[in-house]
Design an enzyme around this catalytic site. Structure first.
Site, PDB file in Angstrom:
ATOM      1  N   GLY A 182     -43.024  43.448   9.106  1.00 11.29           N
ATOM      2  CA  GLY A 182     -43.166  42.965  10.465  1.00 11.29           C
ATOM      3  C   GLY A 182     -42.303  43.698  11.477  1.00 11.29           C
ATOM      4  O   GLY A 182     -41.155  44.038  11.212  1.00 11.29           O
ATOM      5  N   GLY A 183     -42.888  43.942  12.644  1.00 12.88           N
ATOM      6  CA  GLY A 183     -42.150  44.528  13.755  1.00 12.88           C
ATOM      7  C   GLY A 183     -41.936  46.024  13.684  1.00 12.88           C
ATOM      8  O   GLY A 183     -41.334  46.606  14.592  1.00 12.88           O
ATOM      9  N   GLY A 209     -47.998  44.211   8.527  1.00  9.84           N
ATOM     10  CA  GLY A 209     -47.332  42.960   8.840  1.00  9.84           C
ATOM     11  C   GLY A 209     -47.452  42.550  10.303  1.00  9.84           C
ATOM     12  O   GLY A 209     -47.947  43.295  11.157  1.00  9.84           O
ATOM     13  N   HIS A 210     -46.952  41.363  10.588  1.00  7.21           N
ATOM     14  CA  HIS A 210     -47.061  40.772  11.921  1.00  7.21           C
ATOM     15  C   HIS A 210     -46.258  41.570  12.949  1.00  7.21           C
ATOM     16  O   HIS A 210     -45.125  41.982  12.708  1.00  7.21           O
ATOM     17  CB  HIS A 210     -46.582  39.318  11.909  1.00  7.21           C
ATOM     18  N   GLY A 211     -46.869  41.812  14.096  1.00  6.37           N
ATOM     19  CA  GLY A 211     -46.182  42.483  15.193  1.00  6.37           C
ATOM     20  C   GLY A 211     -46.007  43.976  15.019  1.00  6.37           C
ATOM     21  O   GLY A 211     -45.315  44.622  15.820  1.00  6.37           O
TER      22      GLY A 211
END
Length: 345
Positions: A266-267, A247-249
């Site tokens: 994400g994250g 996922g993003h980040g």
């Protein structure tokens, strides 16, 4: 190739050669599993305890043996050459590389390739049919770009990379040296960012980028998303299987391994040397410490300290999970006992 030449390769490699017997020094031209090996083929055995019939019936001309595999006298009687090593899998890999050399691609750009403005292409580059490279992208020396690859604008690709057919590298992505991106993988696709409003979902622009370290491998149909801002990072030496979602980040450390259908929200932050088995899920912004091992289908929703082995959903220490799993099938009977006890009070 003569078996004696392969012994020389192993002696200079990382498998830890212990002993060998050339027998008739057979010619080895390919490799196969023990039960299917024929004359002039080589195979390997890590543990002989469950391969009694295969060992007796094999037609292999040579075998690689783990140091605890004590069948050398039997092999000598069958005139099968052998070599004993500390790590037979590494030995097998070294021999496979030698008897199955990597195809050499000529320095060339296929006439059907489309290359944008200000693209900088290094030395000894192969670019296949129908490749599309957008403007301001840089490709390092000795890289191989197979047919149908799409590379967006402002991408940096290091040296000695191989991008297999139909993978996609989105804008501003940065790939280190010696990376392999397999077919249909997507690097730098839009992160899943939406904001609920009265009129529906409001899209969050994804303006960040993806950074891959050196020696990273991404499997077929895997995706690594870019974030709204900042970077998604995959550390050097990390290997990602097919059908994995990053996922993003997300921040992934060095030398991690992730099997098929792993999903990382994400994250999340993954330390160095982490192993995630098939279908492991890591929650949003969760931190997984270095050298953690998560077994298949594990659901990680809270932070995991380094050096832990975890299992289950939600993730708990593996030893505790094994005890729980052993008792799971006993629950109906335990429920009956508890019901009787409650009735007797």
């Amino acid at each position: 190739m003569e078996f004696s030449k392969l012994i020389e390769i192993l002696n200079n490699g990382d498998s830890g050669l212990i002993d060998h017997n050339l027998s008739s020094n057979p010619e080895i031209n390919s490799a196969a599993s023990l039960e299917k090996a024929e004359v002039n083929q080589i195979s390997f055995i890590e543990n002989a305890s469950y391969l009694f019939n295969e060992i007796n019936q094999t037609k292999a001309s040579a075998l690689i043996l783990g140091e605890k595999v004590d069948i050398t006298e039997k092999l000598d009687l069958k005139n099968i050459a052998w070599v004993t090593v500390k790590n037979p899998r590494i030995a097998f890999a070294e021999i496979l590389e030698e008897i199955n050399p990597t195809k050499v691609f000529p320095e060339s750009i296929h006439p059907s390739a489309v290359i944008g403005n200000n693209v900088k292409i290094g030395k000894n580059i192969y670019i296949g049919a129908n490749v599309c490279i957008d403007s301001n992208t840089r490709i390092g020396d000795n890289s191989i770009i197979h047919s149908g690859v799409v590379i967006y604008e402002n991408v940096v690709i290091g040296k000695n990379n191989e991008l297999h057919a139909n993978c996609v590298i989105h804008q501003y992505s940065n790939l280190g040296d010696n990376c392999i991106i397999n077919s249909n993988a997507v690097i730098g696709s839009e992160g899943f960012g939406f904001i609920p409003t009265k009129r529906g979902w409001r899209k969050m622009p994804q303006t960040g980028k993806v950074i891959l370290g050196d020696n990273v491998e991404i499997g077929s149909c895997s995706t690594v998303d870019r974030p709204a801002v900042g970077d998604t990072v995959i550390g050097s030496g990390t290997k990602i299987d097919n059908l994995v979602q990053v996922g993003h980040g997300v921040q992934i450390g060095n030398h991690c391994a992730m099997a098929s259908q792993v999903g990382i929200a994400g994250g999340a932050k993954i330390g160095d040397g982490v192993i995630l088995a098939g279908q492991v899920g890591v929650g949003n912004r969760v931190k997984v410490g270095s050298n953690v091992i998560a077994s298949s289908k594990c659901g990680i929703h809270t932070d995991i300290e380094p050096e832990q082995v975890v299992s289950g959903f939600p993730a708990i220490p593996n030893k505790l999970w094994l005890r729980c799993a052993a008792n799971f099938k006993k629950l109906p009977e335990l429920a009956k006992v508890i019901k009787k006890l409650n009735g007797s009070v």
